[in-house]
Design an enzyme around this catalytic site. Structure first.
Site, mmCIF file in Angstrom:
data_model
loop_
_atom_site.group_PDB
_atom_site.id
_atom_site.type_symbol
_atom_site.label_atom_id
_atom_site.label_comp_id
_atom_site.label_asym_id
_atom_site.label_seq_id
_atom_site.Cartn_x
_atom_site.Cartn_y
_atom_site.Cartn_z
ATOM 1 N N SER A 1 40.000 21.340 -6.482
ATOM 2 C CA SER A 1 39.519 22.613 -7.043
ATOM 3 C C SER A 1 40.179 23.803 -6.371
ATOM 4 C CB SER A 1 38.003 22.702 -6.818
ATOM 5 O OG SER A 1 37.530 23.977 -7.148
ATOM 6 N N TYR B 1 30.859 22.995 -1.379
ATOM 7 C CA TYR B 1 31.560 22.337 -2.485
ATOM 8 C C TYR B 1 33.084 22.364 -2.250
ATOM 9 C CZ TYR B 1 33.966 21.853 -6.892
ATOM 10 O OH TYR B 1 34.865 21.472 -7.847
ATOM 11 N N LYS C 1 36.034 19.310 -1.328
ATOM 12 C CA LYS C 1 37.282 19.072 -2.068
ATOM 13 C C LYS C 1 38.487 19.107 -1.118
ATOM 14 C CE LYS C 1 35.678 18.196 -6.070
ATOM 15 N NZ LYS C 1 35.900 16.865 -6.672
HETATM 16 N N1 UFG Z 1 30.261 35.716 -14.244
HETATM 17 C C1 UFG Z 1 29.641 36.822 -14.804
HETATM 18 N N2 UFG Z 1 28.517 36.620 -15.538
HETATM 19 C C2 UFG Z 1 27.981 35.400 -15.749
HETATM 20 C C3 UFG Z 1 28.621 34.270 -15.179
HETATM 21 C C4 UFG Z 1 29.768 34.463 -14.430
HETATM 22 O O1 UFG Z 1 30.107 37.960 -14.621
HETATM 23 O O2 UFG Z 1 26.951 35.323 -16.431
HETATM 24 C C5 UFG Z 1 31.516 35.919 -13.500
HETATM 25 C C6 UFG Z 1 31.477 35.383 -12.083
HETATM 26 O O3 UFG Z 1 30.880 36.305 -11.209
HETATM 27 C C7 UFG Z 1 32.965 35.163 -11.841
HETATM 28 C C8 UFG Z 1 33.514 34.764 -13.214
HETATM 29 O O4 UFG Z 1 32.529 35.196 -14.153
HETATM 30 O O5 UFG Z 1 33.559 36.343 -11.450
HETATM 31 C C9 UFG Z 1 33.686 33.267 -13.376
HETATM 32 O O6 UFG Z 1 32.490 32.649 -12.944
HETATM 33 P P1 UFG Z 1 32.173 31.099 -13.124
HETATM 34 O O7 UFG Z 1 30.824 30.868 -12.549
HETATM 35 O O8 UFG Z 1 32.425 30.689 -14.535
HETATM 36 O O9 UFG Z 1 33.314 30.394 -12.280
HETATM 37 P P2 UFG Z 1 33.754 30.582 -10.751
HETATM 38 O O10 UFG Z 1 35.077 31.273 -10.774
HETATM 39 O O11 UFG Z 1 32.696 31.177 -9.929
HETATM 40 O O12 UFG Z 1 33.894 29.059 -10.299
HETATM 41 C C10 UFG Z 1 34.684 28.128 -11.030
HETATM 42 C C11 UFG Z 1 34.012 26.770 -10.989
HETATM 43 C C12 UFG Z 1 33.941 26.275 -9.577
HETATM 44 C C13 UFG Z 1 35.300 26.293 -8.968
HETATM 45 C C14 UFG Z 1 35.950 27.635 -9.106
HETATM 46 C C15 UFG Z 1 37.352 27.529 -8.607
HETATM 47 O O13 UFG Z 1 32.702 26.851 -11.532
HETATM 48 O O14 UFG Z 1 33.445 24.954 -9.557
HETATM 49 O O15 UFG Z 1 35.946 28.058 -10.464
HETATM 50 O O16 UFG Z 1 38.204 28.357 -9.193
HETATM 51 F F1 UFG Z 1 35.196 25.992 -7.663
#
Ligand code: UFG
Length: 319
Positions: free
Chosen positions: A119, A143, A147
């Site tokens: 990841s 997490y 990884k």
């Molecule tokens: N976000 C919002 N509103 C929401 C949900 C998310 O603004 O309702 C934002 C988050 O703050 C972030 C972006 O959208 O800035 C993406 O968020 P995600 O939760 O979809 O994904 P993340 O980037 O936090 O994490 C993902 C995977 C992880 C992995 C990571 C590595 O979920 O498992 O990418 O790049 F580790």
């Protein structure tokens, strides 16, 4: 040649399974079905096991023998960042214990090819515009730590007994290759926004004061179908001579802000939903985008689908 796909009933795993079957490769699945859905792997042999359980090495050895397994794609893992902060011991037990059991069984049965699902969470909060695989891993949650340690285990097995491994560092995976394989967990931005739209509620943007193009966080969204094809390229790479352990970013190399993703969702759905601008969410890197030179040059893989196809396919799968 038979490929054992652990986590094959999951969202990403089931896309990998389908891509393998489409090119005529035999597949056996191992899944504890805690998050996996049996309908995604209907008609296939599925070993229902918790890879981290004490008896797992013996069970996996039996699966390897019964199906003449030659390679493994290991996706089975816990993957919720927030949950990993609450239950770090369990994340290590599951993700590291599961991988240790799998490697033990592979070693004893002489199976020497592994594609490991890693990841971008291994990078933590990199302060570069696009991150190369050589950027030092500094995960900021259990997490991501599991990884990174998993990658070290693959490196060590390569040195100790000749395992050939590739670790694929997934960036933000989204989209659907088929309706029945869609992401049903409400854990990531696009599915969460779709759920809000369907409930007639506003979407939420976590943070609008980041040092990015429009103040919201930027991510590299990769279509799950492209990601599945990267696994096939990684397997083919392992089949060539003299491999040890290689690590590849799997992204598009192009970032989109949360606000840009919401605009794309509005365009695709034709629904002008409300947007709630909220505070930053703890632990979010402002900018996380892949440098994809290595995977392109070494595996000949690059993403074929963009944000439009990601959002369209995910929305179509729900409707
Ligand atoms: N976000 C919002 N509103 C929401 C949900 C998310 O603004 O309702 C934002 C988050 O703050 C972030 C972006 O959208 O800035 C993406 O968020 P995600 O939760 O979809 O994904 P993340 O980037 O936090 O994490 C993902 C995977 C992880 C992995 C990571 C590595 O979920 O498992 O990418 O790049 F580790």
């Amino acid at each position: 040649m038979t490929v054992l796909v652990t986590g094959g009933a999951g969202y990403i795993g089931s896309h990998v399974v389908r891509a393998l079957l489409l090119r005529g490769t035999r597949v056996v699945v191992a899944d504890d079905l805690s998050a996996g859905i049996p309908a995604r792997v209907r008609g296939l042999d599925v070993a229902h096991i918790d890879l981290a359980a004490a008896e797992a090495p013996d069970v996996i050895r039996t699966v390897i023998k019964n199906h003449s397994v030659t390679s493994v794609i290991h996706l089975a893992a816990r993957k919720q960042v927030g949950e990993s902060l609450e239950k770090p011991e369990w994340y290590f037990q599951q993700n590291i214990g599961g991988l240790a059991n799998l490697l033990t069984a592979m070693r004893l049965e002489g199976v020497d090819r592994l594609v490991f699902s890693s990841s971008a969470a291994t990078y933590g909060i990199p302060n570069v515009d696009s991150v190369t695989e050589d950027y030092p891993g500094r995960p900021i949650n259990p997490y991501g730590e599991t990884k990174l340690v998993g990658e070290w285990m693959v490196t060590d097995a390569a040195k100790a007994w000749g395992l050939r491994g590739t670790s694929l560092r997934y960036f933000n995976v989204a989209g659907a290759g088929a309706a029945e394989l869609a992401d049903t967990a409400l854990a990531n931005l696009i599915p969460i926004v779709f759920a809000a739209i369907r409930a007639g509620k506003p979407a939420t943007v976590f943070g609008t004061d980041y040092p990015t193009v429009d103040g919201s966080c930027v991510r590299d969204y990769v279509h799950v179908q492209d990601l599945a094809e990267a696994h096939l390229a990684a397997l083919d790479y392992l089949d060539a001579d003299a491999r040890t352990h290689s690590v590849f970013n799997v992204g598009t190399g192009r970032g989109y802000s949360v606000l840009e993703v919401l605009a794309e969702i509005k365009r695709v759905t034709g629904i002008d939903f409300e947007v709630n601008l909220a505070e930053r969410r703890a632990g979010d890197p402002p900018f996380l985008c892949a440098d994809v030179s290595r995977i392109k040059e070494t595996l000949g893989w690059s993403a074929q689908r963009g944000l439009g196809e990601i959002v369209e396919s995910a929305w179509a799968a729900l409707n």
